[in-house]
Write a protein that holds these residues in place. Structure first.
Motif, PDB file in Angstrom:
ATOM      1  N   PHE A  39      20.110  83.204  42.116  1.00 10.60           N
ATOM      2  CA  PHE A  39      20.269  84.457  41.390  1.00 10.60           C
ATOM      3  C   PHE A  39      19.238  84.573  40.272  1.00 10.60           C
ATOM      4  O   PHE A  39      19.068  83.653  39.475  1.00 10.60           O
ATOM      5  CB  PHE A  39      21.690  84.547  40.806  1.00 10.60           C
ATOM      6  N   HIS A  40      18.590  85.720  40.221  1.00 13.46           N
ATOM      7  CA  HIS A  40      17.569  85.981  39.202  1.00 13.46           C
ATOM      8  C   HIS A  40      18.200  86.555  37.945  1.00 13.46           C
ATOM      9  O   HIS A  40      19.223  87.237  38.004  1.00 13.46           O
ATOM     10  CB  HIS A  40      16.525  86.959  39.732  1.00 13.46           C
ATOM     11  N   LEU A  41      17.563  86.286  36.829  1.00 15.26           N
ATOM     12  CA  LEU A  41      17.946  86.903  35.561  1.00 15.26           C
ATOM     13  C   LEU A  41      17.283  88.278  35.506  1.00 15.26           C
ATOM     14  O   LEU A  41      16.084  88.380  35.253  1.00 15.26           O
ATOM     15  CB  LEU A  41      17.478  86.057  34.379  1.00 15.26           C
ATOM     16  N   GLY A  42      18.050  89.306  35.802  1.00 12.28           N
ATOM     17  CA  GLY A  42      17.518  90.664  35.806  1.00 12.28           C
ATOM     18  C   GLY A  42      16.427  90.828  36.849  1.00 12.28           C
ATOM     19  O   GLY A  42      16.543  90.338  37.977  1.00 12.28           O
ATOM     20  N   ASP A  43      15.353  91.485  36.459  1.00 14.79           N
ATOM     21  CA  ASP A  43      14.224  91.723  37.368  1.00 14.79           C
ATOM     22  C   ASP A  43      13.104  90.712  37.173  1.00 14.79           C
ATOM     23  O   ASP A  43      11.972  90.944  37.577  1.00 14.79           O
ATOM     24  CB  ASP A  43      13.673  93.142  37.154  1.00 14.79           C
ATOM     25  N   THR A  44      13.413  89.592  36.551  1.00 12.70           N
ATOM     26  CA  THR A  44      12.403  88.570  36.296  1.00 12.70           C
ATOM     27  C   THR A  44      12.391  87.550  37.437  1.00 12.70           C
ATOM     28  O   THR A  44      13.345  87.467  38.209  1.00 12.70           O
ATOM     29  CB  THR A  44      12.707  87.818  34.982  1.00 12.70           C
ATOM     30  N   PRO A  45      11.333  86.757  37.538  1.00 13.25           N
ATOM     31  CA  PRO A  45      11.325  85.681  38.533  1.00 13.25           C
ATOM     32  C   PRO A  45      12.187  84.490  38.118  1.00 13.25           C
ATOM     33  O   PRO A  45      12.388  83.553  38.879  1.00 13.25           O
ATOM     34  CB  PRO A  45       9.848  85.285  38.624  1.00 13.25           C
ATOM     35  N   LEU A  46      12.724  84.525  36.907  1.00 15.58           N
ATOM     36  CA  LEU A  46      13.536  83.435  36.379  1.00 15.58           C
ATOM     37  C   LEU A  46      14.901  83.400  37.053  1.00 15.58           C
ATOM     38  O   LEU A  46      15.528  84.429  37.264  1.00 15.58           O
ATOM     39  CB  LEU A  46      13.711  83.622  34.876  1.00 15.58           C
ATOM     40  N   THR A  47      15.366  82.189  37.383  1.00 18.11           N
ATOM     41  CA  THR A  47      16.683  82.037  37.997  1.00 18.11           C
ATOM     42  C   THR A  47      17.644  81.368  37.024  1.00 18.11           C
ATOM     43  O   THR A  47      17.229  80.707  36.070  1.00 18.11           O
ATOM     44  CB  THR A  47      16.612  81.176  39.279  1.00 18.11           C
ATOM     45  N   PHE A  48      18.924  81.541  37.287  1.00 13.45           N
ATOM     46  CA  PHE A  48      19.943  80.918  36.439  1.00 13.45           C
ATOM     47  C   PHE A  48      19.926  79.389  36.549  1.00 13.45           C
ATOM     48  O   PHE A  48      20.406  78.694  35.663  1.00 13.45           O
ATOM     49  CB  PHE A  48      21.330  81.456  36.808  1.00 13.45           C
ATOM     50  N   GLY A  49      19.375  78.870  37.633  1.00 15.13           N
ATOM     51  CA  GLY A  49      19.283  77.421  37.803  1.00 15.13           C
ATOM     52  C   GLY A  49      18.489  76.744  36.704  1.00 15.13           C
ATOM     53  O   GLY A  49      18.751  75.589  36.352  1.00 15.13           O
ATOM     54  N   ALA A  50      17.530  77.475  36.131  1.00 12.28           N
ATOM     55  CA  ALA A  50      16.709  76.914  35.054  1.00 12.28           C
ATOM     56  C   ALA A  50      17.518  76.656  33.790  1.00 12.28           C
ATOM     57  O   ALA A  50      17.117  75.851  32.948  1.00 12.28           O
ATOM     58  CB  ALA A  50      15.550  77.860  34.737  1.00 12.28           C
ATOM     59  N   LEU A  51      18.654  77.310  33.670  1.00 12.26           N
ATOM     60  CA  LEU A  51      19.479  77.141  32.483  1.00 12.26           C
ATOM     61  C   LEU A  51      20.457  75.979  32.616  1.00 12.26           C
ATOM     62  O   LEU A  51      20.935  75.448  31.613  1.00 12.26           O
ATOM     63  CB  LEU A  51      20.252  78.428  32.188  1.00 12.26           C
ATOM     64  N   THR A  52      20.763  75.593  33.847  1.00 14.47           N
ATOM     65  CA  THR A  52      21.747  74.528  34.063  1.00 14.47           C
ATOM     66  C   THR A  52      21.109  73.174  34.354  1.00 14.47           C
ATOM     67  O   THR A  52      21.578  72.151  33.865  1.00 14.47           O
ATOM     68  CB  THR A  52      22.694  74.904  35.231  1.00 14.47           C
ATOM     69  N   TYR A  53      20.052  73.151  35.130  1.00 12.51           N
ATOM     70  CA  TYR A  53      19.491  71.884  35.600  1.00 12.51           C
ATOM     71  C   TYR A  53      18.954  70.963  34.501  1.00 12.51           C
ATOM     72  O   TYR A  53      19.050  69.737  34.619  1.00 12.51           O
ATOM     73  CB  TYR A  53      18.422  72.137  36.667  1.00 12.51           C
ATOM     74  N   PRO A  54      18.382  71.490  33.403  1.00  8.64           N
ATOM     75  CA  PRO A  54      17.877  70.582  32.363  1.00  8.64           C
ATOM     76  C   PRO A  54      18.935  69.631  31.799  1.00  8.64           C
ATOM     77  O   PRO A  54      18.608  68.563  31.290  1.00  8.64           O
ATOM     78  CB  PRO A  54      17.368  71.533  31.275  1.00  8.64           C
ATOM     79  N   PHE A  55      20.204  69.995  31.922  1.00  7.70           N
ATOM     80  CA  PHE A  55      21.250  69.119  31.402  1.00  7.70           C
ATOM     81  C   PHE A  55      21.389  67.832  32.228  1.00  7.70           C
ATOM     82  O   PHE A  55      21.918  66.838  31.739  1.00  7.70           O
ATOM     83  CB  PHE A  55      22.577  69.874  31.290  1.00  7.70           C
ATOM     84  N   SER A  56      20.872  67.848  33.457  1.00 10.68           N
ATOM     85  CA  SER A  56      20.885  66.610  34.249  1.00 10.68           C
ATOM     86  C   SER A  56      19.957  65.574  33.627  1.00 10.68           C
ATOM     87  O   SER A  56      20.275  64.386  33.579  1.00 10.68           O
ATOM     88  CB  SER A  56      20.491  66.890  35.702  1.00 10.68           C
TER      89      SER A  56
END
Length: 195
Positions: A39-56
């Protein structure tokens, strides 16, 4: 008082319950990231995965500060075993396989760099945490986005997504530094309760 020096200088053997809890937490982070990367954040190429994965990476760095490298490697192996099937169900098979490939390379790289910096720069806890995370996440992002959307999106779309995700992952990784300090350097009581 030595605020910049680790209070957990000698790596301990990881208790079985810590290994299991850590592997379950790590697998939950991976599953959440694999699902949310669709899933993208709005119309950007950014995905929600970028917000969760760094915690690993934060979790592994916290464990690496306290425990032996071979124990942290066991956490990685167990977590990937736990996360594989749920990831396969929560995302496309291509995303799940790309994630596993990226995970199997980037997480050991993070741990190896962390321990190397810990050995050569024992007082620079922020450097080992930050550099290992940022460097390993570059590997992870490149590997993941090279395969996860192959044939689904154009190469340029994949690279735009990778660049956007990496910038956010690096930012979140740096912003996790205070959390690392609290959990790994200062939280003596937490570690005493777990052992």
């Amino acid at each position: 008082m030595k605020p910049l020096e680790s209070t957990l200088n000698t790596p301990a053997k990881m208790p079985l319950k810590v290994l299991i809890i850590a592997a379950c937490l790590l697998s939950l982070i991976v599953i959440a990231a694999n699902y949310s990367v669709q899933f993208h954040l709005g119309d950007t190429p950014l995905t929600f995965g970028a917000l969760t994965y760094p915690f690993s990476f934060l979790l592994l760095d916290v464990l690496s500060e306290k425990y032996r490298r071979q124990d942290v490697t066991k956490v990685i192996a167990l977590a990937i075993c736990i996360a594989f099937y749920p990831s396969y169900l929560s995302a496309t098979s291509q995303i799940a396989l790309a994630s596993i490939a990226a995970f199997c390379i980037s997480q050991p790289v993070d741990v190896a760099i962390f321990y190397a910096f810990k050995r050569f720069f024992p007082k620079l806890w922020w450097l080992r945490n930050g550099f290992s995370t940022i460097f390993a996440q570059a590997f992870d992002t490149l590997i993941f986005f090279s395969f996860a959307f192959w044939g689904v999106k154009s190469f340029s779309e994949c690279m735009d997504m990778a660049a956007a995700d990496y910038m956010i992952k690096a930012f979140v990784g740096v912003m996790n530094t205070p959390l690392f300090y609290i959990l790994a350097i200062r939280a003596k009581r937490l570690w005493q309760n777990l052992t």
